[in-house]
Design a protein around this motif. Structure first.
Motif, mmCIF file in Angstrom:
data_model
loop_
_atom_site.group_PDB
_atom_site.id
_atom_site.type_symbol
_atom_site.label_atom_id
_atom_site.label_comp_id
_atom_site.label_asym_id
_atom_site.label_seq_id
_atom_site.Cartn_x
_atom_site.Cartn_y
_atom_site.Cartn_z
ATOM 1 N N VAL A 62 -4.660 3.806 -10.687
ATOM 2 C CA VAL A 62 -5.040 5.099 -10.112
ATOM 3 C C VAL A 62 -5.474 4.938 -8.656
ATOM 4 C CG1 VAL A 62 -6.689 7.004 -10.253
ATOM 5 C CG2 VAL A 62 -5.640 6.097 -12.341
ATOM 6 N N ALA A 63 -6.294 3.924 -8.371
ATOM 7 C CA ALA A 63 -6.807 3.731 -7.020
ATOM 8 C C ALA A 63 -5.692 3.407 -6.032
ATOM 9 C CB ALA A 63 -7.860 2.625 -7.012
ATOM 10 N N MET A 64 -4.728 2.585 -6.433
ATOM 11 C CA MET A 64 -3.649 2.217 -5.520
ATOM 12 C C MET A 64 -2.711 3.399 -5.248
ATOM 13 S SD MET A 64 -4.294 -0.778 -4.492
ATOM 14 C CE MET A 64 -5.972 -0.110 -4.571
ATOM 15 N N ASN A 65 -2.489 4.227 -6.255
ATOM 16 C CA ASN A 65 -1.700 5.427 -6.023
ATOM 17 C C ASN A 65 -2.414 6.387 -5.082
ATOM 18 O OD1 ASN A 65 0.955 5.815 -7.691
ATOM 19 N ND2 ASN A 65 -0.424 4.701 -9.051
ATOM 20 N N ALA A 66 -3.732 6.523 -5.254
ATOM 21 C CA ALA A 66 -4.508 7.385 -4.362
ATOM 22 C C ALA A 66 -4.496 6.845 -2.939
ATOM 23 C CB ALA A 66 -5.942 7.501 -4.869
ATOM 24 N N ALA A 67 -4.626 5.531 -2.793
ATOM 25 C CA ALA A 67 -4.608 4.922 -1.465
ATOM 26 C C ALA A 67 -3.267 5.147 -0.774
ATOM 27 C CB ALA A 67 -4.906 3.429 -1.564
ATOM 28 N N GLY A 68 -2.168 5.000 -1.536
ATOM 29 C CA GLY A 68 -0.855 5.232 -0.957
ATOM 30 C C GLY A 68 -0.689 6.649 -0.458
ATOM 31 N N SER A 69 -1.200 7.616 -1.207
ATOM 32 C CA SER A 69 -1.121 9.008 -0.780
ATOM 33 C C SER A 69 -1.937 9.249 0.486
ATOM 34 C CB SER A 69 -1.620 9.917 -1.909
ATOM 35 O OG SER A 69 -1.523 11.273 -1.547
ATOM 36 N N LEU A 70 -3.133 8.697 0.559
ATOM 37 C CA LEU A 70 -3.991 8.876 1.730
ATOM 38 C C LEU A 70 -3.361 8.263 2.982
ATOM 39 C CD1 LEU A 70 -7.453 8.104 0.094
ATOM 40 C CD2 LEU A 70 -6.730 10.302 1.048
ATOM 41 N N VAL A 71 -2.757 7.096 2.841
ATOM 42 C CA VAL A 71 -2.111 6.455 3.982
ATOM 43 C C VAL A 71 -0.989 7.323 4.526
ATOM 44 C CG1 VAL A 71 -0.645 4.504 4.650
ATOM 45 C CG2 VAL A 71 -2.728 4.105 3.350
ATOM 46 N N TYR A 72 -0.209 7.923 3.646
ATOM 47 C CA TYR A 72 0.896 8.767 4.096
ATOM 48 C C TYR A 72 0.406 10.059 4.739
ATOM 49 C CZ TYR A 72 4.993 6.162 2.581
ATOM 50 O OH TYR A 72 5.992 5.231 2.489
ATOM 51 N N VAL A 73 -0.727 10.596 4.281
ATOM 52 C CA VAL A 73 -1.313 11.758 4.943
ATOM 53 C C VAL A 73 -1.572 11.431 6.409
ATOM 54 C CG1 VAL A 73 -3.376 13.213 5.106
ATOM 55 C CG2 VAL A 73 -2.348 12.787 2.880
ATOM 56 N N GLY A 74 -2.234 10.306 6.644
ATOM 57 C CA GLY A 74 -2.589 9.954 8.002
ATOM 58 C C GLY A 74 -1.402 9.552 8.860
ATOM 59 N N TYR A 75 -0.532 8.699 8.324
ATOM 60 C CA TYR A 75 0.553 8.160 9.146
ATOM 61 C C TYR A 75 1.521 9.252 9.594
ATOM 62 C CZ TYR A 75 4.405 5.310 10.781
ATOM 63 O OH TYR A 75 5.391 4.769 11.565
ATOM 64 N N PHE A 76 1.997 10.063 8.663
ATOM 65 C CA PHE A 76 3.011 11.043 9.026
ATOM 66 C C PHE A 76 2.423 12.239 9.772
ATOM 67 C CE2 PHE A 76 5.411 8.578 5.991
ATOM 68 C CZ PHE A 76 6.645 8.531 6.596
ATOM 69 N N GLY A 77 1.159 12.543 9.532
ATOM 70 C CA GLY A 77 0.515 13.569 10.341
ATOM 71 C C GLY A 77 0.392 13.130 11.787
ATOM 72 N N LEU A 78 -0.005 11.879 12.011
ATOM 73 C CA LEU A 78 -0.142 11.371 13.375
ATOM 74 C C LEU A 78 1.218 11.248 14.053
ATOM 75 C CD1 LEU A 78 -2.254 10.369 15.408
ATOM 76 C CD2 LEU A 78 -1.880 8.054 14.538
ATOM 77 N N LEU A 79 2.240 10.798 13.309
ATOM 78 C CA LEU A 79 3.577 10.674 13.886
ATOM 79 C C LEU A 79 4.112 12.036 14.324
ATOM 80 C CD1 LEU A 79 6.028 8.878 14.527
ATOM 81 C CD2 LEU A 79 6.821 9.281 12.184
ATOM 82 N N PHE A 80 3.864 13.069 13.522
ATOM 83 C CA PHE A 80 4.341 14.420 13.839
ATOM 84 C C PHE A 80 3.695 14.926 15.128
ATOM 85 C CE2 PHE A 80 4.101 19.057 13.542
ATOM 86 C CZ PHE A 80 5.395 19.396 13.214
ATOM 87 N N ILE A 81 2.381 14.807 15.234
ATOM 88 C CA ILE A 81 1.699 15.336 16.406
ATOM 89 C C ILE A 81 1.995 14.486 17.642
ATOM 90 C CG2 ILE A 81 -0.457 14.079 16.059
ATOM 91 C CD1 ILE A 81 -0.073 17.696 17.303
ATOM 92 N N LEU A 82 2.196 13.182 17.464
ATOM 93 C CA LEU A 82 2.548 12.338 18.606
ATOM 94 C C LEU A 82 3.879 12.760 19.220
ATOM 95 C CD1 LEU A 82 1.526 8.706 17.529
ATOM 96 C CD2 LEU A 82 0.627 10.014 19.464
ATOM 97 N N SER A 83 4.863 13.084 18.370
ATOM 98 C CA SER A 83 6.169 13.515 18.878
ATOM 99 C C SER A 83 6.034 14.790 19.702
ATOM 100 C CB SER A 83 7.145 13.735 17.715
ATOM 101 O OG SER A 83 7.371 12.540 17.003
ATOM 102 N N LEU A 84 5.257 15.735 19.198
ATOM 103 C CA LEU A 84 5.060 16.986 19.925
ATOM 104 C C LEU A 84 4.254 16.770 21.199
ATOM 105 C CD1 LEU A 84 4.346 19.514 17.031
ATOM 106 C CD2 LEU A 84 6.490 19.099 18.234
ATOM 107 N N TYR A 85 3.238 15.913 21.165
ATOM 108 C CA TYR A 85 2.391 15.685 22.331
ATOM 109 C C TYR A 85 3.172 14.995 23.450
ATOM 110 C CZ TYR A 85 -1.403 14.045 25.286
ATOM 111 O OH TYR A 85 -2.224 13.799 26.369
ATOM 112 N N LEU A 86 3.941 13.975 23.101
ATOM 113 C CA LEU A 86 4.695 13.255 24.123
ATOM 114 C C LEU A 86 5.712 14.161 24.803
ATOM 115 C CD1 LEU A 86 5.276 9.893 22.215
ATOM 116 C CD2 LEU A 86 3.728 10.265 24.145
ATOM 117 N N HIS A 87 6.294 15.074 24.046
ATOM 118 C CA HIS A 87 7.276 15.998 24.626
ATOM 119 C C HIS A 87 6.596 17.176 25.323
ATOM 120 C CE1 HIS A 87 10.875 18.418 25.120
ATOM 121 N NE2 HIS A 87 10.258 19.426 24.519
#
Length: 466
Positions: A280-305
């Motif tokens: 359960v903990a490892m599945n939760a950790a994987g979900s949290l990591v993806y929240v942060g990584y893809f949210g930051l990647l999305f905003i970085l693309s918009l900010y750089l442009h």
């Protein structure tokens, strides 16, 4: 003694052939994942071009990104079950063929709506082949150490796609237009399909296990409704009829799922797994990591442009340090597996990435020397990549080999749901704030929080137990 020597001599070519086939199997199933990740990173770089050529709004851009994730997250658990029931090779090839066809449809789309529909079809194809690919790896490599290294290699190849995706995407889009970002999947996917069809062996099937249709339909409905609500909250608001209806529908489907699974003779997801704190903990950790990584990647693309005025090629090059650090982190994780515990690797990587996330936002918005921002991106991407292979290995070690597809499907469903929530949150931050710099700060801070909590989960519950 002479008989034993002869037996070893005769067996040596067979062992070498078997080892070579294992490595080819790994290469071809990882090739499918390579293509899917390449497409994801290219799409992020293509956002400005899609806005200009198709007239997509910020909400439309979020849907183009998230339509893939919605279908993927909603159907991947069913894909994992299908992999175990019908054979991982069969399901892998079916999913890969569907993904290639949908990619062609994306490249031929003439409107935002058509592109979103094609992206949904892409996600459905990926939901079949991704859990099947991990099930193939799980079945091909019997030794736990060899399996952990194979998973690290699988993750490394996927990360390599993330590394070259922004650069390749920028070059393709500037030279051939946004359609090439999707059409590139056709030749690469076809090559992966042919290679896997020839080399990969069929895994054992659990054909005697009954197919849990009620569990499949209720879990798919719950995930799809939750994803829809997350995507639409920024544009419509939490009190809108559509969002409230989606949340109520998701709650009803979840209640039906839990009630059914408790009574089912052969539940889709064995309830004993939910009593395993490591799982359960490892599945939760994987979900949290993806929240942060893809949210930051999305905003970085918009900010750089939007804030720095970069075109697609420049945006891809600016994101290269982040992406290039991913395969490096995966490679280090594979080499350290035998000497450092998975829990320690995960905690170290996630803690490093947590600290780096707000640094990326700070250094970019303060217009610090680019080398400092690049170093922060490398720390963020490398820390993330260091945690992924031991996380996957730990999850798969908790379940029987014949149910690896279900476990992989559940892990990836939660991770993709996390990426969808991250993109939805980043889109909401962008729409609610007229300042892209402020939005980047907000997303960077939230990324720090999600990674820090995931690091604590890895430290506290990351010890493997079968």
């Amino acid at each position: 003694m002479m008989t034993d020597m002869v037996a070893r001599i005769v067996a040596a070519p067979a062992r070498r052939g078997s080892a070579a086939r294992k490595q080819l199997t790994l290469a071809f199933v990882a090739g499918g994942m390579f293509m899917a990740v390449l497409d994801t990173t290219i799409v992020n770089v293509a956002l400005p071009a899609l806005r200009a050529h198709l007239g997509a709004t910020v909400g439309g851009l979020a849907w183009i990104v998230d339509a893939y994730t919605l279908a993927f997250a909603a159907l991947i658990l069913a894909g994992g079950v299908a992999s175990d029931r019908f054979g991982a090779k069969t399901v892998y090839l079916a999913g890969l063929a569907s993904f290639v066809a949908a990619s062609a449809a994306c490249g031929l789309a003439t409107s935002v709506g058509a592109l979103i529909v094609a992206r949904l079809a892409q996600g459905a194809g990926a939901a079949l082949f991704l859990p099947a690919s991990l099930a193939i790896v799980r079945a091909t490599f019997d030794d736990p150490t060899a399996r952990a290294r194979a998973i690290a290699t699988w993750a490394l190849l996927a990360s390599a796609a993330a590394a070259i995706g922004p650069v390749v995407g920028g070059l393709l889009i500037d030279s051939f237009g946004w359609r090439s970002a999707f059409l590139i999947n056709v030749p690469t996917g076809t090559a992966a399909f042919v290679g896997a069809a020839i080399v990969v062996r069929q895994t054992a099937r659990t054909g005697t296990r009954s197919f849990d249709w009620i569990g499949q339909l209720s879990s798919t409905a719950a995930l799809a409704a939750l994803c829809f609500a997350a995507i639409e909250v920024p544009a419509r608001g939490i009190r809108s009829i559509e969002v409230v209806a989606a949340l109520l529908f998701a709650a009803a489907a979840m209640i039906m799922l839990v009630a059914h699974e408790r009574r089912a003779h052969e539940p889709m997801v064995p309830l004993a797994w939910l009593r395993n704190r490591v799982f359960v903990a490892m599945n939760a950790a994987g979900s949290l990591v993806y929240v942060g990584y893809f949210g930051l990647l999305f905003i970085l693309s918009l900010y750089l442009h939007g804030a720095l005025g970069m075109d697609a090629r420049a945006t891809g090059l600016a994101l290269l340090p982040l992406a290039a650090s991913l395969p490096f982190g995966n490679m280090i994780a594979g080499r350290l597996h035998a000497r450092v515990s998975g829990a320690r690797l995960m905690a170290l990587g996630l803690a490093t990435a947590a600290v780096a996330a707000p640094l990326v936002a700070a250094l970019l918005t303060w217009h610090a020397p680019r080398v400092l921002a690049d170093a922060a991106m490398i720390a963020f991407g490398g820390g993330t990549a260091l945690s992924v292979p031991p996380m996957i290995s730990t999850v798969l070690e908790q379940v029987p080999g014949e149910l690896a597809g279900v476990a992989s499907g559940l892990l990836n469903a939660l991770r993709q749901a996390g990426s969808l929530l991250g993109v939805a949150f980043a889109g909401a931050a962008t729409m609610l704030s007229s300042n892209l710099a402020a939005s980047l700060w907000i997303v960077g801070t939230v990324t720090f929080a999600t990674y820090a909590f995931a690091a604590w989960l890895a430290h506290r519950f990351g010890t493997k137990r079968a």
